[in-house]
Structure formats: structure tokens, C-alpha cells
Design a protein around this motif. Structure first.
Motif, mmCIF file in Angstrom:
data_model
loop_
_atom_site.group_PDB
_atom_site.id
_atom_site.type_symbol
_atom_site.label_atom_id
_atom_site.label_comp_id
_atom_site.label_asym_id
_atom_site.label_seq_id
_atom_site.Cartn_x
_atom_site.Cartn_y
_atom_site.Cartn_z
ATOM 1 N N THR A 81 1.802 -12.331 -10.144
ATOM 2 C CA THR A 81 0.938 -11.180 -10.401
ATOM 3 C C THR A 81 1.782 -9.917 -10.460
ATOM 4 O O THR A 81 2.838 -9.841 -9.834
ATOM 5 N N ARG A 82 1.316 -8.958 -11.217
ATOM 6 C CA ARG A 82 1.931 -7.621 -11.204
ATOM 7 C C ARG A 82 1.041 -6.627 -10.463
ATOM 8 O O ARG A 82 1.351 -5.452 -10.382
ATOM 9 N N ARG A 83 -0.059 -7.158 -9.932
ATOM 10 C CA ARG A 83 -0.997 -6.303 -9.207
ATOM 11 C C ARG A 83 -0.420 -5.899 -7.851
ATOM 12 O O ARG A 83 0.162 -6.716 -7.150
ATOM 13 N N HIS A 84 -0.587 -4.649 -7.508
ATOM 14 C CA HIS A 84 -0.156 -4.173 -6.192
ATOM 15 C C HIS A 84 -1.023 -4.805 -5.110
ATOM 16 O O HIS A 84 -2.250 -4.831 -5.215
ATOM 17 N N LEU A 85 -0.404 -5.340 -4.070
ATOM 18 C CA LEU A 85 -1.149 -5.991 -3.002
ATOM 19 C C LEU A 85 -1.607 -4.951 -1.983
ATOM 20 O O LEU A 85 -0.781 -4.294 -1.342
ATOM 21 N N PRO A 86 -2.914 -4.790 -1.817
ATOM 22 C CA PRO A 86 -3.409 -3.755 -0.894
ATOM 23 C C PRO A 86 -3.007 -3.992 0.548
ATOM 24 O O PRO A 86 -2.994 -3.047 1.343
ATOM 25 N N GLU A 87 -2.679 -5.237 0.922
ATOM 26 C CA GLU A 87 -2.297 -5.501 2.305
ATOM 27 C C GLU A 87 -1.036 -4.736 2.695
ATOM 28 O O GLU A 87 -0.879 -4.329 3.850
ATOM 29 N N VAL A 88 -0.133 -4.539 1.740
ATOM 30 C CA VAL A 88 1.091 -3.791 2.031
ATOM 31 C C VAL A 88 0.763 -2.337 2.332
ATOM 32 O O VAL A 88 1.256 -1.757 3.309
ATOM 33 N N GLU A 89 -0.094 -1.742 1.512
ATOM 34 C CA GLU A 89 -0.494 -0.348 1.739
ATOM 35 C C GLU A 89 -1.199 -0.192 3.080
ATOM 36 O O GLU A 89 -0.924 0.751 3.839
ATOM 37 N N THR A 90 -2.110 -1.131 3.389
ATOM 38 C CA THR A 90 -2.837 -1.061 4.660
ATOM 39 C C THR A 90 -1.881 -1.186 5.839
ATOM 40 O O THR A 90 -1.985 -0.448 6.828
ATOM 41 N N SER A 91 -0.939 -2.134 5.763
ATOM 42 C CA SER A 91 0.025 -2.332 6.852
ATOM 43 C C SER A 91 0.899 -1.105 7.053
ATOM 44 O O SER A 91 1.138 -0.665 8.185
ATOM 45 N N ASN A 92 1.386 -0.531 5.952
ATOM 46 C CA ASN A 92 2.230 0.670 6.070
ATOM 47 C C ASN A 92 1.451 1.827 6.675
ATOM 48 O O ASN A 92 1.984 2.596 7.487
ATOM 49 N N TYR A 93 0.200 1.958 6.284
ATOM 50 C CA TYR A 93 -0.643 3.019 6.831
ATOM 51 C C TYR A 93 -0.845 2.829 8.337
ATOM 52 O O TYR A 93 -0.719 3.786 9.121
#
Length: 355
Positions: A81-93
Motif C-alpha cells: 500500500t502507499r496509504r499512510h498508516l494512521p497508527e503511526v500518527e496516533t502513536s507519535n502523537y
């Protein structure tokens, strides 16, 4: 930095290449979607795969040796996939949220992420600290495929501590289910038992362009559980759409509390409301799609004859009564009438007899 280890190229059972195995048995499996991971492969010049831990429709999971820090990590290699994985954004936040709560101890976040190019495209890779087996797998070892009350209560207690931490950080976990609650690991030395790929390599299905390995189960531990997998988490500032139905009921009773799974048409819509009314009673405000102007149910779908008292079959007498009171609090029609995770931690049933 440790040197990569050499894994055997023989001495293992070779499986019939004509029979489906592991991820191949999934309904939507396509080999082009999966990265062909090999035991011994080093990712990102750092993480060497030592065994396979599991698979799913969106990824395969591997135990790795971090050659730089000489410790274990869990690597999730997502399908192409080339879709950004929201789990990474949530974890970083969440990692940037500096307020000390205590619940962060029971939340399993992404520790690192990168991408790898496979034969058919790009694959996101996520790293986590190791954890024990899923609650779902531990349930299968128990009578009735469900947690007894003495295990359910503390498990939900830790989950609510984790949820309170998330809610204070303005994050909602919309996918609370047995698959996403993992037993913790305090002493990672038990993971050395997983490294049998050198002395006792797992069976393999060898194909011309990939090898599919047998999964090794994570050890059964008795440590406090962690809430995991934030791919479906939502930030409170965002407008929420679609169905959200945590499967916590499955921890204690077999099956789901509500059976219908989508709203593709009017029949599906009516089916979901019929199930909810049968357990919660009618809502305070009735839609003219399903009720007439006199408040009489007019949909073609009949309301099932059931109740929480009947569905909750694993408890008796007073224990059942206070457990159902706990459930009733969480199943209010109006969101503003539902107690917060912090308020539920003070519930009589969840606190138990030790308070």
C-alpha cells in the motif's frame, strides 16, 4: 552492533506446495499483496527476522532481533500500500503527550516505522515492543472459550485505565476486542525460547517466489495486559462516521452483542436497530424511517425476543445483577449519558470484592 545470524537451509519439514497454508487460507489472499519475508532477513539494516508470530488480512508479524540494541522487537510487515498508516500518527502523537497518567503503561504503541520495497510495490513496516499472546488465544485455552469473572474483571480494569489515558489525550480507540488486548511481558528472556529456527526450524512451504513459514505461538504470560492496534483510533477533534462496535462482550460471552455488521441498505439499518432495541429498549427519539408517528415500530424486520439477562448466561444471582448494571451504564442510547472510562473504574462490579 551484533552480527546477523545464519539460519539453516535444510533440516525442516517441507510442506505440500499444492495445499493452502497460513495466510493463503484467508478469503482475500493474493500473493502480490504480501511481502515475501524470509527467516534471517535483515530489515532496515537493523532488524533480523528470527521467527514468524502470526498473519492476518493486512499484515504478517515476525519476532526480530534488534542487532543495534541487542534486544527483541516485533515487526509487522503490512500488505502492499502507499496509504499512510494512521497508527503511526496516533502513536507519535501519544508518545509526544508528556502528561504522566499511568495508563500509558498499558498501551502498546509503534516504536519505529519504515518502508520496504517488495516485488510488487511498497510495504509499510511497524515495530513494537514484544508482548505475550492475545487475550483471544488465551480464551481458547479456557472452558467456554471465554474469560471467567476472576480474569475478566482485572482485564477490563487495565483496559479502562488505558482508555482513560487515551481519552485524556483526546484519542478514542474504536476497536477494543480480544485480538487487540495482549498479555504483557516483563522478562524478555522468555523470548529466547522462540528462537528455535536454528536448532528446530519450523515447517515451510517453498514456492518459486516466496516461502511461507509456520507460525510459532507467543508464550503464555501472567503479566498485566496491554491495549494494542491503533489503526482504527480516532482523534476527538475529528468528526466520527460509520459503525463503531467494540467486541468486549466477546471476552465473557461467546459471539457478539449485536450481530449485524453493516448498513449497506435499509434492511441492514433496520436489523441493527431491532437488535439494539431488543437489548436496550426504544430510544428516546424515534426515526420516522422505522417508527410511525405514534411511535409504533413499522419496519419489516421483527424485534428479537431477547434481553441482557438472558444473554448474560455465565453469571448467577447477585454477581449477575451487578455485572448487568455495569453493562447498562455503557449501553446508553445517548453518548452524554454514558460514564467515562475513569467513572467506570469506580463501578461496583469492576472494583470487585477487594475494595
Amino acid at each position: 552492533m551484533s552480527q546477523p545470524r545464519v539460519f539453516p537451509t535444510s533440516g525442516f519439514d517441507i510442506l505440500d506446495p499444492s495445499k493452502e497454508f497460513e495466510e493463503e487460507t484467508l478469503p482475500d489472499y493474493l500473493k502480490e499483496r504480501y511481502y515475501p519475508v524470509h527467516i534471517g532477513e535483515v530489515f532496515n539494516s537493523r532488524y533480523q527476522v528470527v521467527t514468524k508470530l502470526g498473519f492476518g488480512s493486512s499484515s504478517t508479524v515476525r519476532l526480530c532481533q534488534d542487532l543495534r540494541e541487542e534486544r527483541y522487537s516485533v515487526l509487522k510487515v503490512h500488505v502492499r500500500t502507499r496509504r499512510h498508516l494512521p497508527e503511526v500518527e496516533t502513536s507519535n502523537y501519544l508518545k509526544a503527550n508528556i502528561d504522566v497518567h499511568g495508563g500509558e503503561m498499558y498501551v502498546r504503541l509503534v516504536t519505529n516505522s519504515f518502508e520496504v520495497i517488495g516485488p510488487y510495490g511498497m510495504h509499510p513496516c511497524l515495530l513494537y515492543q514484544p508482548a505475550g499472546i492475545e487475550i483471544r488465544d488465551s480464551m481458547h485455552c479456557l472452558e467456554g472459550d471465554a474469560l471467567p469473572e476472576n480474569l475478566l474483571r482485572p482485564t477490563l480494569g487495565f483496559v479502562h485505565i488505558a482508555l482513560d489515558h487515551l481519552h485524556e489525550a483526546k484519542v478514542t480507540q474504536t476497536d477494543v476486542q480480544p485480538n487487540n488486548i495482549l498479555l504483557g511481558i516483563v522478562d524478555e528472556s522468555i523470548l529466547t525460547e522462540m528462537e528455535d529456527e536454528i536448532s528446530k526450524p519450523a515447517p515451510q512451504k517453498q514456492l518459486c517466489d516466496r516461502t511461507i513459514y509456520a507460525t510459532r505461538a507467543m508464550p503464555l504470560t501472567s503479566s498485566e495486559p496491554n491495549l494494542a492496534d491503533f489503526g482504527e483510533a480516532r482523534f476527538a477533534k475529528e468528526k466520527q462516521t460509520g459503525l463503531i462496535m467494540p467486541n468486549a462482550w466477546t471476552l465473557f460471552e461467546q459471539g457478539h452483542l449485536f450481530k449485524s455488521r453493516n448498513h449497506e441498505n435499509e434492511t441492514d439499518y433496520a436489523q441493527r436497530f431491532a437488535e439494539m432495541i431488543s437489548l436496550l429498549g426504544p430510544p428516546l427519539e424515534a426515526s420516522l424511517k422505522l417508527w410511525d408517528r405514534n411511535g409504533i415500530w413499522k419496519a419489516s424486520i421483527e424485534i428479537p425476543e431477547q434481553s441482557l439477562e438472558i444473554r448474560g448466561s455465565r453469571l448467577e444471582s447477585n454477581d449477575k445483577a451487578i455485572f448487568l448494571q455495569f453493562l447498562w451504564k455503557t449501553l446508553r442510547w445517548l453518548p452524554e449519558k454514558r460514564p467515562t472510562a475513569k467513572e467506570l473504574l469506580l463501578d461496583e462490579w469492576l472494583r470487585g470484592n477487594d475494595y
